[in-house]
Design an enzyme around this catalytic site. Structure first.
Site, PDB file in Angstrom:
ATOM      1  CE  LYS A   1     -15.697  23.449  46.894  1.00  0.00           C
ATOM      2  NZ  LYS A   1     -16.170  22.079  46.630  1.00  0.00           N
TER       3      LYS A   1
ATOM      4  CG  HIS B   1     -14.257  23.498  51.722  1.00  0.00           C
ATOM      5  ND1 HIS B   1     -14.149  22.165  51.400  1.00  0.00           N
ATOM      6  CD2 HIS B   1     -15.578  23.764  51.691  1.00  0.00           C
ATOM      7  CE1 HIS B   1     -15.349  21.670  51.165  1.00  0.00           C
ATOM      8  NE2 HIS B   1     -16.235  22.616  51.347  1.00  0.00           N
TER       9      HIS B   1
ATOM     10  CG  ASP C   1     -17.475  22.118  43.514  1.00  0.00           C
ATOM     11  OD1 ASP C   1     -16.667  23.066  43.424  1.00  0.00           O
ATOM     12  OD2 ASP C   1     -17.985  21.750  44.592  1.00  0.00           O
TER      13      ASP C   1
ATOM     14  CE1 TYR D   1     -17.402  18.803  49.760  1.00  0.00           C
ATOM     15  CE2 TYR D   1     -17.316  18.618  47.390  1.00  0.00           C
ATOM     16  CZ  TYR D   1     -17.612  19.341  48.520  1.00  0.00           C
ATOM     17  OH  TYR D   1     -18.122  20.611  48.400  1.00  0.00           O
TER      18      TYR D   1
END
Ligand code: NDP
Length: 283
Positions: A76, A109, A46, A51
């Site tokens: 996402k 997200h 994930d 990120y």
């Protein structure tokens, strides 16, 4: 069945019940941890544009020599990439960074109020074009899901939400169950904060499993998919080893009673998360 267990989503796609979360992992540490997770049998990863580690995840995938079809890669679209055209472009950037030509699952997200509907239309297009096997959302409340249902013929297969013993999200989960939307947990360990909870510790001693394993097992018995992160090989292994015991109905209820509606993130409706900065993201 163990770490290889999968759940069948609304559109028939099979998703691992335990996925490896990579939030906050960067560079070589991300590559190492993802490879450790692969070694321990995880096949679901994930990640997210936000990120800033999709490239590192891509490096780990390449180094693993695992075949792409055996993996389940989720990413996402972040808030500053939402909107119809912007999302289509963001998706291509994610693919490029990950070094893959499709995603298993692509999520919105956060529900950015004025953008999430057209963002969803972009996800639908990607889905119909076969560039992504399944599409879903994250941090959506019931009313966001109802809006999508009114304006789209494609139901999100997943709602990835904050879920742990101090935030059990009963109503939202019940709604998702009725609509066949699979719930997935983010921060199932509340980033370690629930592990010192006296109820969790007591059950851990009674069942002879670690507090983390008790919490993760509790999630699975609530039919919630796990996204759990660790950068430590022993803990990565420990978190995968949650299939050889069962919590009783009473133990489940004891853990449910730890609920405090206590969140790590703010409520999606209270303060739209409009962070424009994307730490470490390249390109
Ligand atoms: P987690 O609940 O997975 O907790 C991770 C923390 O717990 C780390 O500090 C880790 O430390 C520690 N930990 C992990 N396993 C153990 C263990 N067995 N015993 C003791 N401590 C342990 O938090 P995350 O916030 O990382 O959430 C998981 C994933 O969910 C993310 O990585 C991300 O993929 C996703 N996510 C999604 C969000 C969204 O908005 N959609 C928001 C936030 C997260 P150590 O590494 O040292 O082991």
């Amino acid at each position: 069945m163990g770490i290889e267990s999968r759940v069948t989503l609304l559109n028939g796609v099979k998703m691992p019940k335990v996925c490896f979360g990579v939030f906050k992992l960067q560079g070589d540490e991300a590559v190492q941890s993802v490879n450790d997770a692969f070694q321990c049998g995880y096949r679901g990863i994930d990640t997210a544009s936000y990120y800033g580690n999709e490239e590192a995840v891509g490096r780990a995938i390449k180094a693993s020599n695992l075949s792409r079809e055996d993996l389940f890669i989720t990413s996402k679209v972040w808030n500053d990439e939402q909107g119809y055209h912007a999302t289509l472009q963001a998706f291509e950037r994610s693919l490029e960074r990950l070094g893959t030509d499709y995603l298993d699952l692509y999520l919105i997200h956060w529900p950015v109020p004025e953008l999430y509907q057209e963002t969803w239309q972009a996800l639908e297009k990607l889905y119909h074009e076969g560039k992504v096997c399944a599409i879903g959302v994250s941090n959506f409340e019931r009313h966001h899901l109802e809006t999508i249902a009114k304006t789209s013929s494609v139901t999100p297969v997943i709602n990835q939400i904050e879920f742990h013993p101090e935030l059990i999200q009963e109503e939202l989960r019940a709604y998702c169950r009725v609509k066949n939307i699979q719930v997935a947990a983010w921060s199932p360990l509340k980033r370690g904060k629930v592990l010192s909870n006296p109820t969790i510790k007591a059950i851990s001693e009674r069942v002879g499993k670690s507090p983390a394993q008790v919490v993760l097992r509790w999630c699975l018995q609530h039919d919630v998919i796990l996204n759990v992160k660790s950068s430590n090989l022993e803990r990565i292994k420990e978190n995968a080893d949650v299939f050889d015991f069962e919590l009783t109905r009473e133990q489940m209820a004891e853990i449910d009673a730890c609920n405090q509606d206590s969140r790590l993130a703010h409520h999606p409706d209270h303060k739209p998360f409009y962070d424009k900065t994307v730490p470490g993201r390249k390109g």
